[in-house]
Design an enzyme around this catalytic site. Sequence first.
Site, PDB file in Angstrom:
ATOM      1  N   GLU A  74       0.829  -1.215   0.000  1.00 51.63           N
ATOM      2  CA  GLU A  74       0.000   0.000   0.000  1.00 51.63           C
ATOM      3  C   GLU A  74       0.853   1.251   0.000  1.00 51.63           C
ATOM      4  O   GLU A  74       0.478   2.275  -0.590  1.00 51.63           O
ATOM      5  CB  GLU A  74      -0.951  -0.004   1.204  1.00 51.63           C
ATOM      6  CG  GLU A  74      -1.889   1.204   1.187  1.00 51.63           C
ATOM      7  CD  GLU A  74      -2.922   1.179   2.310  1.00 51.63           C
ATOM      8  OE1 GLU A  74      -3.490   2.246   2.596  1.00 51.63           O
ATOM      9  OE2 GLU A  74      -3.152   0.093   2.893  1.00 51.63           O
ATOM     10  N   GLU A 109       4.943  -8.861   4.806  1.00 49.31           N
ATOM     11  CA  GLU A 109       5.523  -7.887   3.867  1.00 49.31           C
ATOM     12  C   GLU A 109       5.926  -6.614   4.596  1.00 49.31           C
ATOM     13  O   GLU A 109       7.021  -6.082   4.391  1.00 49.31           O
ATOM     14  CB  GLU A 109       4.506  -7.576   2.769  1.00 49.31           C
ATOM     15  CG  GLU A 109       5.105  -6.885   1.544  1.00 49.31           C
ATOM     16  CD  GLU A 109       5.064  -5.377   1.637  1.00 49.31           C
ATOM     17  OE1 GLU A 109       5.697  -4.706   0.824  1.00 49.31           O
ATOM     18  OE2 GLU A 109       4.384  -4.866   2.562  1.00 49.31           O
ATOM     19  N   ARG A 113       9.785  -4.915   5.479  1.00 50.77           N
ATOM     20  CA  ARG A 113      10.061  -3.667   4.751  1.00 50.77           C
ATOM     21  C   ARG A 113      10.137  -2.531   5.764  1.00 50.77           C
ATOM     22  O   ARG A 113      10.700  -2.710   6.841  1.00 50.77           O
ATOM     23  CB  ARG A 113       8.981  -3.416   3.702  1.00 50.77           C
ATOM     24  CG  ARG A 113       9.071  -4.408   2.535  1.00 50.77           C
ATOM     25  CD  ARG A 113       8.037  -4.103   1.481  1.00 50.77           C
ATOM     26  NE  ARG A 113       8.159  -5.022   0.358  1.00 50.77           N
ATOM     27  CZ  ARG A 113       8.959  -4.836  -0.681  1.00 50.77           C
ATOM     28  NH1 ARG A 113       9.718  -3.754  -0.743  1.00 50.77           N
ATOM     29  NH2 ARG A 113       9.008  -5.715  -1.657  1.00 50.77           N
TER      30      ARG A 113
END
Length: 620
Positions: A74, A109, A113
Amino acid sequence: MGASHPLQPGGPVTPTTQPTLPIRRIVQGKNPREYFDPDEMAELEEGIRAVGVLEPIVVRPVPGTDLYEIIAGERRWRAAKNVFGDDYDMPVVIKDASDETAEAMSVIENYHRAAMSPAEEARAAQRQLLRQRGDKEETARLMGWSPEVLERRLALMACTPTVLKALTTRSIQLGHAELLSGIPPEKQDSVLAGVLAQKVPVAVLKAQLGRFARRLADAIFDTAQCSGCTHNSARQAGLFAESLGEGYCQHPSHFEELTLQAVQARADALRDEYPVIRIVKVSDGFTPLPLTAEGELGVGAPQYTSCQGCQSFGCTISAMPGSYGEVSHSLCFDAACNSQKVALWRKAQRDAQAAVDEAAGKGAKQSTAKVSGKAGQKGKAGSNAANKAVAASAPTNQTPQRMVAHRLTEWRKWLAKALMTQPQRSQRVLIALVLAGRGADLREAQFRNAFDRMAGQTAPAGFGVRGGLQRADAAPEAQLDRLLQAATASAAFGVNTSDLELLLNYAEVDEGRYFQWDKEFLDLFTMSELESLAVEVGLKKAMGTGFKAARASKKQEFIAALLKVQGFSYQGTVPAVMRYRRQPVLAEGGQGGAGVEVDEVEGSEAAASHSDVQPETALA
């Protein structure tokens, strides 16, 4: 869905097999990340503006539409939309994933990150745990975490939503949240407000919270219940980098509640020992008043024994940090009375010492050695003389209200029985009551019971005066005098306390004739009161060395021992608490209930010398 995408607006097209979707066809999914750091987003946008989106985001189809929902990526989608707009072809990887798989992928994820906030990870972990029906091992596997990481994140859910939001928006550090998770939820937001307003560092917050925590080692309650509590610092110590360490309760009010319950249990266990048991808290500002026989604030041995039977004698139990559950024995809770008793004891000591000094002065011609030999005995002689002086002055105490109520009940019974054995005095009492306008003191219930037994009537009668006349007219003539006595005797249950004592004196009631030593009577006393009573009536002396062992036993065993003392004369021995105050009744100027004490009159009911005395009829 196109087969190529521009690296930047107007740039060359590079052939690729990478699927893409226009940004307008991509919608937000259930991203566990709630906060997007403005500085980090600005940096990401600069990179995308320079080279475009190099790594595809992960999406899944939205059933029934041509849209796709973001599973992971996103931040890149937001940055590309801001830089290139809705027509930008976003590189994507399309997955057909369930809700739980989609969220797990999103957490993984994000975790690898730009780090999500630990608060965001905690919420995601909790949702996943619910989906897995509490299976932590499966939850950790799905999220790509170790079990330890999962436990740390779940532990953060003890924080309030406000604290979690502050952690998510980077307003506080993880250490703040870890420390706040251990205190009660209702306190977290107010503490957080102070942290934010004063910019309190983690170390300072830790020190501040430590001052309010309670050491579990000081607890007087069973701390086994604390092992799994979220407010036990051991939980945070085993999971977090920041904690108060092991062995602390971070919920002071709950700790105090459990402490008070334990203190109350100790107080309940002492109900048989003292008339007064007080739980002392920090907020009370209470200063105990020790009661002793000797010493600077002593009251003398005779008075101390009497004080043990006083309604103001007792103990305290501490509910204060550092002394939880400690019992302070032998205290007085009437400062004014205690001051008087101490003053009397000091005066008695001074007077006794003066007498000893005077006696010693008469032997001044004795040798120095003899005088020196007697000097060590002077203090002891003075103390003994003072005790004798206090004993001679009739030590007093405040009778407990339960004993006052009991003896009033007994006095009324005794007076009623006495009036039933003294016909002429009974008649005069009735006349006196009518003359004084106290006819209302006659009691129907007690008289009716006596009437039913004496008249032997079973037939029903009417109501009111008519019914009364019917019953009276049917009464045996031989019982009329006795029925009148019974009517008078019923007043014993109606007169006030002052008049009751007056009538006891008039009827010359002998307490020794009626008083009974039994378990029911002794049950009214606490252990300290029983000891005082035993000394007063001579039971302690009669028991000799056996008294100490009996006193150390439980109350019922102590009572049993007091009721079977060999050689003690129970019959006729009446405790002072059960005796009424002697006063003149017919002396000129005498007032009911306001007379002075006189010696006990002997003879009692026998002094009436009636030849027609009949058996007593109990009205109670």
